[in-house]
Design a protein around this motif. Structure first.
Motif, mmCIF file in Angstrom:
data_model
loop_
_atom_site.group_PDB
_atom_site.id
_atom_site.type_symbol
_atom_site.label_atom_id
_atom_site.label_comp_id
_atom_site.label_asym_id
_atom_site.label_seq_id
_atom_site.Cartn_x
_atom_site.Cartn_y
_atom_site.Cartn_z
ATOM 1 N N GLN A 176 -0.124 34.541 3.158
ATOM 2 C CA GLN A 176 1.100 35.341 3.604
ATOM 3 C C GLN A 176 0.584 36.870 3.514
ATOM 4 O O GLN A 176 -0.466 37.085 2.717
ATOM 5 C CB GLN A 176 2.234 35.177 2.781
ATOM 6 C CG GLN A 176 2.706 33.968 2.662
ATOM 7 C CD GLN A 176 3.201 33.728 4.229
ATOM 8 O OE1 GLN A 176 3.828 34.362 5.057
ATOM 9 N NE2 GLN A 176 2.977 32.381 4.578
ATOM 10 N N ARG A 177 0.980 37.654 4.389
ATOM 11 C CA ARG A 177 0.559 39.006 4.372
ATOM 12 C C ARG A 177 1.674 39.967 3.765
ATOM 13 O O ARG A 177 1.302 40.989 3.489
ATOM 14 C CB ARG A 177 0.478 39.614 6.017
ATOM 15 C CG ARG A 177 -0.404 38.758 6.713
ATOM 16 C CD ARG A 177 -0.378 39.230 8.052
ATOM 17 N NE ARG A 177 -1.325 38.234 8.906
ATOM 18 C CZ ARG A 177 -2.645 38.429 9.310
ATOM 19 N NH1 ARG A 177 -3.119 39.317 8.634
ATOM 20 N NH2 ARG A 177 -3.174 37.455 10.056
ATOM 21 N N ASP A 178 2.757 39.245 3.669
ATOM 22 C CA ASP A 178 3.986 40.260 3.038
ATOM 23 C C ASP A 178 3.951 39.666 1.436
ATOM 24 O O ASP A 178 4.059 38.532 1.167
ATOM 25 C CB ASP A 178 5.130 39.779 3.603
ATOM 26 C CG ASP A 178 6.184 40.657 3.364
ATOM 27 O OD1 ASP A 178 6.398 40.613 2.119
ATOM 28 O OD2 ASP A 178 6.969 40.879 4.203
ATOM 29 N N LEU A 179 3.881 40.690 0.720
ATOM 30 C CA LEU A 179 3.945 40.362 -0.647
ATOM 31 C C LEU A 179 5.161 39.766 -1.079
ATOM 32 O O LEU A 179 5.093 38.654 -1.954
ATOM 33 C CB LEU A 179 3.835 41.699 -1.600
ATOM 34 C CG LEU A 179 4.016 41.776 -2.996
ATOM 35 C CD1 LEU A 179 3.031 40.829 -3.477
ATOM 36 C CD2 LEU A 179 4.097 42.912 -3.788
ATOM 37 N N LYS A 180 6.441 39.905 -0.628
ATOM 38 C CA LYS A 180 7.673 39.447 -1.069
ATOM 39 C C LYS A 180 7.703 37.821 -0.527
ATOM 40 O O LYS A 180 8.073 36.783 -1.162
ATOM 41 C CB LYS A 180 8.751 39.962 -0.453
ATOM 42 C CG LYS A 180 9.148 41.338 -1.279
ATOM 43 C CD LYS A 180 10.357 42.015 -0.720
ATOM 44 C CE LYS A 180 11.562 41.139 -1.068
ATOM 45 N NZ LYS A 180 12.664 41.718 -0.570
ATOM 46 N N ALA B 132 7.228 44.136 -7.801
ATOM 47 C CA ALA B 132 7.026 44.180 -6.412
ATOM 48 C C ALA B 132 7.776 45.208 -5.826
ATOM 49 O O ALA B 132 7.203 46.230 -5.177
ATOM 50 C CB ALA B 132 7.257 42.905 -5.794
ATOM 51 N N GLY B 133 9.148 45.259 -6.007
ATOM 52 C CA GLY B 133 9.938 46.219 -5.783
ATOM 53 C C GLY B 133 9.458 47.747 -6.068
ATOM 54 O O GLY B 133 9.588 48.712 -5.073
ATOM 55 N N CYS B 134 8.985 47.883 -7.172
ATOM 56 C CA CYS B 134 8.581 49.053 -7.568
ATOM 57 C C CYS B 134 7.286 49.532 -6.612
ATOM 58 O O CYS B 134 7.379 50.639 -6.146
ATOM 59 C CB CYS B 134 8.006 49.169 -8.875
ATOM 60 S SG CYS B 134 9.335 48.959 -10.226
ATOM 61 N N VAL B 135 6.467 48.496 -6.428
ATOM 62 C CA VAL B 135 5.203 48.803 -5.255
ATOM 63 C C VAL B 135 5.814 48.929 -4.147
ATOM 64 O O VAL B 135 5.338 49.972 -3.470
ATOM 65 C CB VAL B 135 4.282 47.665 -5.661
ATOM 66 C CG1 VAL B 135 3.340 47.730 -4.617
ATOM 67 C CG2 VAL B 135 3.869 47.248 -7.055
ATOM 68 N N ILE B 136 6.691 48.251 -3.718
ATOM 69 C CA ILE B 136 7.024 48.467 -2.204
ATOM 70 C C ILE B 136 7.807 49.761 -2.400
ATOM 71 O O ILE B 136 7.777 50.717 -1.334
ATOM 72 C CB ILE B 136 8.117 47.417 -2.020
ATOM 73 C CG1 ILE B 136 7.538 46.096 -1.820
ATOM 74 C CG2 ILE B 136 8.661 47.773 -0.570
ATOM 75 C CD1 ILE B 136 8.285 44.848 -1.759
ATOM 76 N N HIS B 137 8.567 50.153 -3.195
ATOM 77 C CA HIS B 137 9.106 51.610 -3.247
ATOM 78 C C HIS B 137 8.272 52.478 -3.216
ATOM 79 O O HIS B 137 8.421 53.659 -2.788
ATOM 80 C CB HIS B 137 9.982 51.570 -4.803
ATOM 81 C CG HIS B 137 11.123 52.647 -4.819
ATOM 82 N ND1 HIS B 137 10.854 53.932 -5.582
ATOM 83 C CD2 HIS B 137 12.181 52.801 -4.264
ATOM 84 C CE1 HIS B 137 12.044 54.411 -5.324
ATOM 85 N NE2 HIS B 137 12.579 53.991 -4.752
ATOM 86 N N SER C 76 6.158 49.941 2.227
ATOM 87 C CA SER C 76 5.992 48.735 2.904
ATOM 88 C C SER C 76 5.932 47.641 2.373
ATOM 89 O O SER C 76 5.544 47.460 0.964
ATOM 90 C CB SER C 76 4.565 48.929 3.631
ATOM 91 O OG SER C 76 4.051 47.775 4.300
ATOM 92 N N ASN C 77 6.156 46.478 2.748
ATOM 93 C CA ASN C 77 5.992 45.019 2.205
ATOM 94 C C ASN C 77 4.756 44.414 2.319
ATOM 95 O O ASN C 77 4.219 43.473 1.512
ATOM 96 C CB ASN C 77 7.181 44.050 2.755
ATOM 97 C CG ASN C 77 8.556 44.585 2.512
ATOM 98 O OD1 ASN C 77 8.583 45.548 1.641
ATOM 99 N ND2 ASN C 77 9.403 43.662 2.839
ATOM 100 N N LEU C 78 3.737 45.103 3.064
ATOM 101 C CA LEU C 78 2.605 44.292 3.266
ATOM 102 C C LEU C 78 1.391 44.531 2.558
ATOM 103 O O LEU C 78 1.179 45.568 2.144
ATOM 104 C CB LEU C 78 1.977 44.801 4.769
ATOM 105 C CG LEU C 78 3.126 44.329 6.202
ATOM 106 C CD1 LEU C 78 2.353 44.754 7.321
ATOM 107 C CD2 LEU C 78 3.367 43.043 6.115
ATOM 108 N N LEU C 79 0.739 43.528 2.236
ATOM 109 C CA LEU C 79 -0.164 43.351 1.241
ATOM 110 C C LEU C 79 -1.230 44.460 1.524
ATOM 111 O O LEU C 79 -1.834 45.271 0.937
ATOM 112 C CB LEU C 79 -0.868 42.106 0.912
ATOM 113 C CG LEU C 79 0.005 41.224 0.002
ATOM 114 C CD1 LEU C 79 -0.557 39.597 0.232
ATOM 115 C CD2 LEU C 79 -0.055 41.783 -1.133
#
Lengths: 107, 488, 174, 495, 672
Positions: E355-359, E403-408, E412-415
């Motif tokens: 997957q490319r999206d962390l979530k 992950a939310g923190c990271v995305i925040h 972006s959601n993408l790795l």
């Protein structure tokens, strides 16, 4: 005498009358044909009355009444036919069709 | 030994009153009495007859013109004229309907240039025939009074003497009627020949077996056919729309109620009293006739654009409903006749009401097309609303509870018999019927212009009587039904 | 076949035959005359059946009154006296079919029903006495109603006919 | 004298009254209607308060006088646990309709007021009547007013829809009449209480089958059961909002109520014979309605088809001939009345704002344009898809329960199949409602004029329904406690 | 005790209702009283603290209004909204949840001190069939789950206050979270299957609303619909299963059902168990109903943490545990569960790898981990499964919130947009590392113990040819090949898990550094707490004999872990900036699209159903309604037919009359 004779003649006469009623266009001829039908009935009634030896003479009495009714019918019928002749100048039964189902139906 | 039968004059009082009034009226007409007066006198005479009927209600069953004891032979009383619940109900309906017809006629005659004295005389003669017919208990009287009911009507139809269409209508009615009479008579002769009697009770008592049974069957069918013409049952209905349309509107109303009542009385009397054993013959016959009649009447009514023609076809359809209960067979024929009688009484009220308004419109616009009714409620609110009410009654839907109860009567009778399929046919027909009644009723409310209806006491009275009757019977149908179902 | 049967059959053939001529002839007046023949034959048949009173009434009223009335009708409607083609309508085929059907059904039924029944032709049952007694002892009411009927027919016929005298109202057929 | 009769003459009087005020007097008919229907609602709530909950199966407040003794018809009224909720539903929805009408000036308001009250008489009367013929009379009373409401205040094709409605349902009514009379004549009484007590023991099996066929057909048209449903979408689409609300909210219930009240208890053998067929058609209706909904493009049409699916569950409940199934049917009736009533109110509000009911034309983003309206729509849709905790669930669930173990004498395997298929239908129901929400509430709002959010008057007509949907959903006992007793009595032997 | 449980259930519900209804009002009151936003005041405090709803009303439907991207600040120009401006909703969201959490802790403590089952019934709803008992039941299992739910929910609520700071629809968001919490607790505590089902479905609808929270984007809307519908398919099965069980036992009461299940016909039990499995597969996103979960990541990240990782999806597993007696009576169902679990765990782990999206990585990982729990149940180890459920709840919530923190921070959601964040976000880095370690099953963090417990049991059962005999289930057994499949899949999954966990970890925090800011406190604290929990709760397992790790199995598992991790490390080391999954070459699209299951379903189910819908619609108009509409021309046609003899010519009429008469005579005579 067998009852079959009068009743068969009656039936035949009735049928002849039926034909006349349906095939004739002159109103007076139609009336005549109706009289034939009524007479056929009378023959029946008389024959049955005689055969049954009906003490009440129902058959013959009804025959008499029928004759009277027939006379009345013819009288009134002729009056109507004459009226028709006055209004329409013809008495052809099959041409009396101004009162009819309209071609156009509702909506 | 009496030469002449003993006569119970009380029993025949209604017939007598009307017949005497007829002759009196003829004389009065000769004295150039005003046409209005003649009309009111006729109404009075008919009302007197009605009162006579009412006074007879509480009494016992009266029988008169019975076979003299010397001739009685095997003992059956065989009375020709019987006053019972059935007779009184039908006589009441006939007389009341005739009164309304007279009220309708009062203002009509002048416009159509109809000789009033003769008109009312003929009307009374026809009523005499109808009154005798419903009381008749033998084939001779039945036939004679049937003709007495029919013949004057031919003349009444033709009384608009300068209107070729009226004459044409008379010709049609006359021919069909006379031929039917011949068929009826032939049937009577066959019945007489096989059962050996003219009186209903004797015919019922006779045992007909072997090859004669088929002859009797044919006789029964022909007798029923003779009366079926009178009630405009399909396929003996062709005359009805043409004649209704060509005749003066009150005469059409007379045909659709009084003549029809006579026809139904005749059928009911013969099948119930004369041929109880042969219900396998007339039961299915009447059922089929009823089904075909109501269907044809309804689908034809769907296409109409002319008011009287529509009412004619609707009355054909209504005949189908009234025939249906008679088809239940001998086992339940009492209930069936009661249902038919009840329906007929309700039908008389609502149909006459509708005819009363239609007559009013006919006076305003001769063609009397349905289009002439557009917006009637806005022009003549009372007439319009009442017509809508009558139509909804005829459709058998609340608020026309009267019509609904009428349908209940018929359905109730039909489901008792072996002809359940007829109930399904009726259900479908009720729907078709609703459509054209409703379309007409809706038209009354739509915006539109047209002429005002004439007013006048007779018109208001005719409308008032039928309207009040319809409303009251919608709330308390019991008022009428207690006369139909004596024992509850 | 007994004598009465032969006579009866002969009369019957005449009655039916002239009946057929009534409904087929091309001349109106002939039709009326053939009707007289038919009714006369019928009267004869009533006589064979011992119904003498009915037979005389038949002759009197039918032959004497009704046919005359019809002839008047023919004259008043100015019908052509000679042969005319227009007496039959286009409805002859159905008419024939229905008539033959009627005949077939009725004759079959009646012959099957009555072929074994025999009439004893004892005279007296159809005398005027017997019938008069029957009418007045038993059939009074229909008789009275019939008088109303006759009166109504009379008045009706008169009222329908008399209008013609009114001036200027010659309604041209609508 | 029973107090129930007030519930009948009051609306009737209210229908007539606006026409009796002297000319020149200014009377706001809708305002009057609001007061009067509110009063009638209060009267029905008095019935609720006076009801003896210890014996919900007993006919309470009975009134039994002769009406047409000649044919054995009596004016027999009564209320029990089955009819009480329906009566309240009727009075409530009528009242809310009047509340809703107050939002705009209505053309010809006096006539509309009168028609609505006549309609109310018919609806209440149907639920109170305990005589077959009287029931039928009330059953018929609703036809003409509803016809007129559709035909006068309806949409573009109102004439067609109105005629279709009245003709189709009259066909049903006529068959119903035949059936009722067949039943009454053979049982020798028109008394519904006696009929259900006697359980049809003395009616021949053939007669029972025929009578049930007639009655069932008649009521199935009203319910409506597939394939007799096609009047419904047209009527709903064209009817004005109040018409749709009452049509879906109450009129359809008259069909199923009749089945529960009359056909099932009085004709047990007929019911047993027809139940598998009834169940089959019900299940077909569920699937069919849902599938049709998936492809609908008009909001009101969609809700109409959803009604077919939901009433399918109700009919399935009835077809099981079990106490559970009948409870399910009665619960489903009320729930559907509340939810679909709400849905039609909303559809009316949406149509009014967007000027169209076409989903594509409405476009998306209602949650942005009119968030409260969209929120309530979401709520209603979710309730309608049978979410547990809201009213819609219990009826469907109990119908499935009933189908799993149908009444004695019914083919078990068949009904278990029905149950499974119906469960699939429940999934499809969710699918089309979510599709609807996604289509019109979600997404960005397209270019278009601003849309007004919910009006206080609208809130007033919605909130009672919302509250009841939640209340009944969270606490189904309020209804089940009422219906369970009578249903057991109807089905006999207390199962 | 049950009263406490009831309060725990009801409190969030009330919070939801009042938050929605009264939240704005409370805000106004508070603001009027001078209270400013308490926590973590953002740089730009709202100019005016108005209710969210009011705001929306004020600006109705601005066309083309830019939609706030997940976790990003609302665009400037939009007046203050979100939790910043919704103090009332915040209070209504956090306080009841906090109270509930306390209550669950109290309950858990009490149950721990005094084990046993406590039940209470509020009402009995008579349905005509088996009654529904509206009541709760508290036992160890329930108490444990309740604590998990309470803690995670509280963490998420607190986290959301910051995370959804700029979200205009915070109040409905918070309300649905509260409602969800309430529903989940209802599921946990329910004593009656129907009550459980109610909670179960309410969870589903909350999930729908929350996944579709950003409904402006049609993709989110679709994801929400998909999430609800796919689970609804399973739920339909569950409802049927409940009905079968309930009617079989004569009661929906869980205890009664478990008592009666022995006496029920075997077929019934098997059918019921299989139907229940439908629901389990739907809710717990197991093959073949798993496809909704990755899409559900469209929801806000805290939601993913709460619903789609820690709690709701675990409900399926919980249900099996709750009704374990049923499944033990129907080992066929256990075998099916085992196979399903095996397929799910391996497949999802493979998909997670690409997957490319962390979530989405985390989503597939959730499927895989849930499958491990299911596998635990399939091999007869309820405690191990439950243990893993709890630890997974903790570490997966942790992972998602981190992950939310990271995305925040990244936006972006993408790795591919991440990487090199370990310096910039130290706290998040540490916490997330703990989380990944737990996921991969590295000792001593929680995941190791629980996963190991499952693997050990699977091993035992596989070695015993599938016999579950050592367990409370008595003599039941599953087919040996199933046991082996489960066991081998578990080992394979261990390796794969290590690989994708490592990949995600590396791609997030390593590689070229990039600048970012650490998450705000309200987001930081919840993950710290969860990290702590994930680190330690594994040791609670040591208290129970059957959960204690043994050397053989643990070593085996670790070996696989190491293999997986090693392979990933090798792949990454060559090119730290690129995606190691690219090494998969042509297989990658297959894995990335999770074996094209979505496409398959679309083609096999969705499109045919839509097509059928269109067909039905067409048929309805043309055939069913067509027949009805055709009656009109039919009636008119009949009329036209009946008109034919109505020529006006009297002779026609007479012909009809006489012909009719003859016909009738003939017919009647012939027929009688």
């Amino acid at each position: 005498m067998s009852v079959a004779y009068p009743v068969v003649f009656s039936a035949l006469l009735f049928s002849v009358g039926v034909y006349g009623v349906l095939a004739r266009r002159n109103a007076i001829l139609v009336l005549m044909s109706v009289e034939l039908m009524l007479n056929a009935v009378n023959l029946n009634l008389v024959a049955f009355d005689v055969w049954l030896r009906d003490a009440l003479h129902g058959g013959q009495v009804l025959t008499l009444f029928t004759i009277v009714v027939a006379a009345a019918e013819v009288g009134l019928g002729l009056a109507i036919v004459l009226l028709l002749y006055r209004n329409r100048s013809n008495i052809d039964v099959d041409r009396q069709d101004t009162l009819r189902e309209p071609e156009q139906e509702a909506r | 030994m009496n030469v002449i039968q003993e006569i119970d004059y009380a029993a025949v009082a209604p017939v007598l009153i009307v017949a005497v009034a007829a002759v009196a009226l003829l004389l009065a007409g000769a004295f150039e009495l005003g046409r209005k007066w003649l009309g009111w006198l006729t109404a009075l005479a008919l009302s007197a007859g009605l009162i006579a009927v009412f006074t007879l209600i509480p009494g016992e069953v009266r029988r008169t013109f019975c076979v003299p004891e010397t001739l009685r032979g095997d003992g059956l009383e065989s009375c020709s004229y019987v006053v019972d619940q059935f007779t009184l109900l039908f006589q009441g309906v006939v007389l009341a309907a005739a009164v309304v017809v007279v009220l309708m006629s009062l203002s009509d005659l002048e416009a159509a240039d109809i000789p009033a004295g003769e008109y009312y005389f003929l009307l009374l003669c026809a009523v005499t025939g109808a009154l005798a017919l419903v009381a008749a208990r033998d084939l001779v009287l039945l036939f004679v009074s049937l003709e007495t009911l029919s013949l004057p009507v031919f003349a009444m139809v033709a009384l608009k003497r300068y209107d070729g269409r009226a004459t044409e209508a008379a010709v049609k009615l006359f021919l069909v009627s006379v031929v039917s009479a011949a068929v009826l008579l032939f049937g009577v002769s066959l019945v007489y020949g096989t059962a050996g009697a003219m009186h209903f009770d004797r015919i019922a008592a006779a045992s007909v077996e072997g090859p004669l049974e088929a002859v009797l069957t044919a006789g029964i069918v022909m007798v029923v056919v003779g009366f079926a013409f009178k009630v405009a049952a399909v396929p003996f209905h062709f005359w009805a729309p043409d004649v209704y349309q060509g005749a003066p509107v009150p005469v059409a109303a007379f045909l659709s109620v009084v003549s029809k009542a006579g026809g139904f009385a005749g059928i009911a009397l013969v099948v119930a009293l004369a041929f109880p054993e042969q219900d396998h013959v007339w039961g299915p016959l009447l059922a089929v006739l009823a089904a075909v009649t109501m269907t044809v009447g309804n689908v034809m009514a769907l296409r109409q654009t002319q008011a009287v023609r529509l009412l004619a076809w609707s009355s054909v359809a209504q005949s189908g409903y009234m025939l249906a209960p008679l088809s239940v067979g001998a086992g339940h024929i009492g209930q069936g006749i009661a249902a038919t009688a009840g329906y007929l009484a309700f039908y008389a009220v609502m149909n006459l009401g509708a005819f009363a308004v239609v007559r009013g419109v006919a006076a305003a616009s001769e063609e009397n097309l349905l289009a002439d009714y557009t917006g009637l409620v806005r022009r003549n609110p009372l007439s319009g609303l009442l017509l809508a009410f009558f139509l909804i009654c005829l459709a058998g839907l609340p608020p026309g509870v009267m019509g609904l109860i009428a349908k209940v009567l018929v359905f109730k009778a039909v489901v008792t018999g072996p002809v359940l399929w007829l109930a399904a046919v009726m259900a479908v027909n009720v729907v078709i019927g609703l459509y054209y009644y409703l379309v007409w009723a809706v038209r009354l409310f739509a915006p539109g212009t047209g002429r005002l209806l004439p007013s006048g006491l007779p018109y208001k009275l005719a409308l008032g009587v039928t309207g009040a009757g319809a409303v009251v019977l919608s709330v308390v149908p019991q008022l009428l039904l207690q006369a139909v179902f004596p024992t509850g | 076949m007994t004598t009465p049967e032969i006579v009866f059959t002969a009369l019957g053939v005449v009655a039916v035959g002239s009946g057929v001529l009534v409904v087929t002839t091309k001349q109106l007046v002939h039709a009326a005359l053939w009707l007289v023949v038919s009714f006369g034959a019928l009267a004869g048949m009533y006589l064979v059946l011992t119904a003498e009173f009915v037979a005389w009434v038949q002759v009197l009223i039918y032959v004497g009154a009704i046919v005359v009335l019809l002839l008047f009708g023919i004259m008043l409607t100015r019908a052509p006296i000679g042969p005319s083609e227009g007496l039959n309508s286009g409805n002859r085929t159905p008419a024939l079919a229905v008539a033959l059907g009627t005949a077939a059904v009725l004759v079959t039924l009646l012959v099957r029903g009555f072929k074994d029944a025999r009439i004893d032709l004892d005279p007296g049952g159809g005398s005027g006495d017997a019938l008069g007694e029957a009418i007045f002892r038993e059939w009074v009411l229909p008789f009275e109603v019939l008088s109303v009927l006759l009166l109504a027919a009379l008045v009706g016929a008169i009222v329908l006919s008399k209008g013609g005298n009114l001036p200027g109202r010659n309604g041209k057929g609508r | 004298m029973s107090t129930l009769v007030h519930l009948l003459w009051l609306p009737l009087a209210a229908a007539v009254l606006p026409y009796l005020v002297p000319a020149g007097t200014r009377l706001d008919p809708v305002g009057f209607g609001r007061v009067a229907s509110g009063f009638i609602l209060a009267m029905s709530l008095v019935q609720v308060a006076a009801f003896d909950y210890a014996e919900p199966e007993r006919m309470q407040q009975p009134m039994d006088v002769a009406w047409i003794p000649s044919i054995g018809v009596r004016f027999h009224l009564g209320v029990d646990g089955i009819s009480l909720p329906l009566v309240v539903l009727t009075t409530l929805l009528t009242f809310l309709c009047f509340v809703y009408l107050g939002r705009h000036e209505t053309p010809n308001a006096r006539l509309l007021t009168a028609l609505l009250f006549v309609l109310e008489v018919g609806m209440i009367g149907t639920f109170l009547a305990l005589d077959l013929v009287l029931f039928f009379v009330f059953f018929e009373i609703v036809l003409i007013p509803m016809y007129a409401i559709i035909a006068v205040w309806g949409g573009e094709r109102r004439r067609h829809a109105a005629y279709k409605f009245i003709l189709y349902t009259l066909l049903g009514s006529a068959a119903l009449l035949a059936g009722l009379l067949l039943l009454g004549v053979n049982a020798g009484t028109f008394d519904m209480v006696a009929l259900s007590e006697r359980q049809g023991f003395d009616i021949a099996r053939g007669v029972q089958i025929a009578a049930f066929a007639f009655i069932g057909f008649g009521l199935a048209v009203k319910a409506p059961m597939w394939p007799l449903h096609t009047w419904l979408p047209d009527a709903h689409t064209e009817a004005p909002t109040v018409g749709s609300v009452l049509l879906a909210g109450v009129l359809l219930k008259m069909g199923t109520y009749g089945l529960v009240r009359i056909a099932v208890p009085a004709l047990p053998e007929g019911a047993e014979f027809w139940a598998p067929w009834l169940g089959c058609l019900a299940v077909v209706g569920i699937i069919y309605g849902s599938l049709a909904c998936l492809a609908q493009t008009d909001l009101k049409r969609l809700i109409a088809y959803s009604s077919i699916g939901h009433m399918g569950f109700v009919l399935l409940g009835i077809a099981t001939l079990t106490a559970t199934g009948l409870n399910a049917a009665l619960f489903g009736n009320i729930a559907h009345g509340l939810i679909t009533g709400l849905l039609f109110f909303l559809a009316g509000s949406i149509k009014e704002r967007y000027g169209t009911g076409d989903l594509a034309e409405i476009g998306g983003g209602m949650l942005a344009r009119a968030p409260r309206l969209a929120g309530v729509l979401t709520f209603a849709a979710v309730a309608s898809l049978g979410l547990p905790g809201l009213a819609g669930f219990w009826g469907e669930m109990l119908a499935l329960v009933g189908a799993y173990r149908p009444g004695a004498g019914l083919p078990r395997e068949t009904f278990v199949t029905y149950m499974a298929v119906a469960a699939v239908g429940a999934v499809l129901t969710a699918a089309y409602f979510l599709r609807l929400l996604a289509k019109i509430t979600h997404g960005r709002s397209g270019a278009g004029s601003a849309v007004a959010d919910a009006h206080p008057v609208e809130w007033a007509s919605w909130v009672p329904l919302i509250v009841l949907v939640v209340l009944v959903g969270l606490w189904p006992k309020v209804l089940l406690a009422l219906t369970d007793g009578p249903v057991r009595a109807l089905i006999g032997a207390g199962s | 005790m049950t009263v406490l449980a009831a309060q725990a259930v009801v409190l969030p519900f009330l919070g939801a209702v009042f938050g929605l209804l009264l939240g704005p009002w409370l805000t106004r009151i508070l603001v009027a009283g001078g209270v400013r936003t308490a926590e973590d005041t953002p740089p730009a405090p709202p100019t005016e603290a108005r209710g969210v709803e009011e705001h929306v009303e004020a600006v109705p439907g601005v066309p083309g209004e830019p939609v706030p991207q997940e976790g990003r600040a609302a665009p400037a120009g939009l007046p203050g909204g979100g939790s910043r401006g919704a103090l009332g909703p915040v209070l209504f969201a956090v306080l009841p949840t906090a109270l509930t959490t306390v209550l669950t802790l109290v309950i858990a403590l009490a149950v721990w001190r005094n084990p046993g089952t406590r039940t209470a019934t509020l009402a009995e709803v008579r349905t005509g069939g088996p009654s529904i008992l509206v009541g709760l039941s508290v036992d160890g299992l329930a108490a444990l789950l309740a604590v998990l739910v309470g803690v995670v929910a509280l963490a998420v609520q607190v986290y959301s206050v910051a995370y959804m700071r700029d979200e205009p629809r915070y109040s409905s968001y918070a309300a649905f979270v509260s409602l969800f919490t309430s529903a989940m607790l209802l599921v946990v505590f329910a004593r009656d299957l129907m009550v459980l089902y109610v909670g179960w479905e309410i969870m589903g609808i909350c999930s729908y609303f929350l996944v579709g929270h950003h409904w402006e984007d049609k993709a989110n809307s679709r994801a929400a619909v998909k999430a609800f519908l796919v689970t609804r398919v399973g739920d339909a099965g569950l409802l049927l299963g409940v009905i079968v069980l309930g009617l079989g036992a004569g009661s929906f009461d869980i205890a009664t059902v478990l008592d009666e299940v022995g006496g029920m016909p075997h077929t019934t039990v098997v059918v019921a168990a299989l139907l229940l499995l439908c629901g389990v597969a739907g809710k717990s996103a197991q093959f073949p109903l798993h496809t909704w979960l990755p899409d559900a990541m469209a929801g806000p990240t805290p939601i993913s943490a709460l619903i789609h990782a820690a709690t709701m999806v675990a409900a399926g597993v919980y249900l099996v545990a709750r009704l374990y007696g049923v499944f033990l009576t129907a080992p066929v169902a256990l075998a099916v569960l085992g196979v399903v679990a095996a397929v799910s765990m391996v497949g999802a782990a493979l998909a997670a790898l690409a997957q490319r999206d962390l979530k989405r990585v985390l989503a597939y990982s959730t499927i895989s981990q849930l499958a491990i729990m299911a596998a635990g149940l399939a091999v007869g180890s309820e405690p191990a499964a439950m243990f893993h459920l709890v630890t997974h709840g903790a570490f997966k919530a942790l992972l998602f919130l981190s992950a939310g923190c990271v995305i925040h921070a990244v936006g972006s959601n993408l790795l591919a947009d991440m990487g090199g964040l370990r310096k910039a976000m130290p706290v998040t880095f540490v916490c997330m590392t703990i989380g990944y370690a737990a996921l991969a099953g590295l000792p001593p963090v929680a995941g190791f113990f629980s996963k190991d417990a499952v693997i050990e049991h699977a091993q035992n059962v596989a070695f015993n040819d599938g016999a579950l005999g050592v367990l409370p289930g008595g003599g039941t057994s599953i087919p040996a090949w199933t046991a082996w499949t489960v066991y081998l899949s578990l080992l394979l999954t261990t390796a794969l898990t290590a690989a994708y966990a490592l990949r995600a970890w590396l791609m997030t925090f390593f590689g070229p550094e990039r600048a970012a800011h650490e998450a705000p406190a309200a987001m930081r604290w919840p993950i710290i707490v969860l990290a702590g929990a994930s680190a330690v709760i594994g040791f609670f397992g040591l208290a129970a004999e059957e959960l204690r790790p043994h050397f053989g199995a643990a070593a085996m598992a670790l070996l696989f872990t190491a293999a997986g991790a090693g392979a990933m490390l090798l792949a990454w080391r060559d090119a730290p900036a690129s995606d190691p999954a690219d090494r998969l070459k042509k297989v990658r699209p297959l894995l990335e699209n999770a074996f094209y299951m979505d496409g398959l379903y679309d083609r096999v189910i969705v499109r045919p159903v839509k097509w059928t819908g269109r067909m039905v619609r067409g048929a309805d108009t043309r055939v069913v309604d067509g027949a009805v509409e055709a009656t009109v021309p039919a009636a008119r046609g009949l009329g036209a037919l009946a008109r034919l003899p109505q020529t006006g010519n009297p002779q026609t009429y007479l012909t009809g009359l006489l012909a009719g008469a003859v016909f009738l005579v003939l017919a009647v005579v012939a027929l009688t």
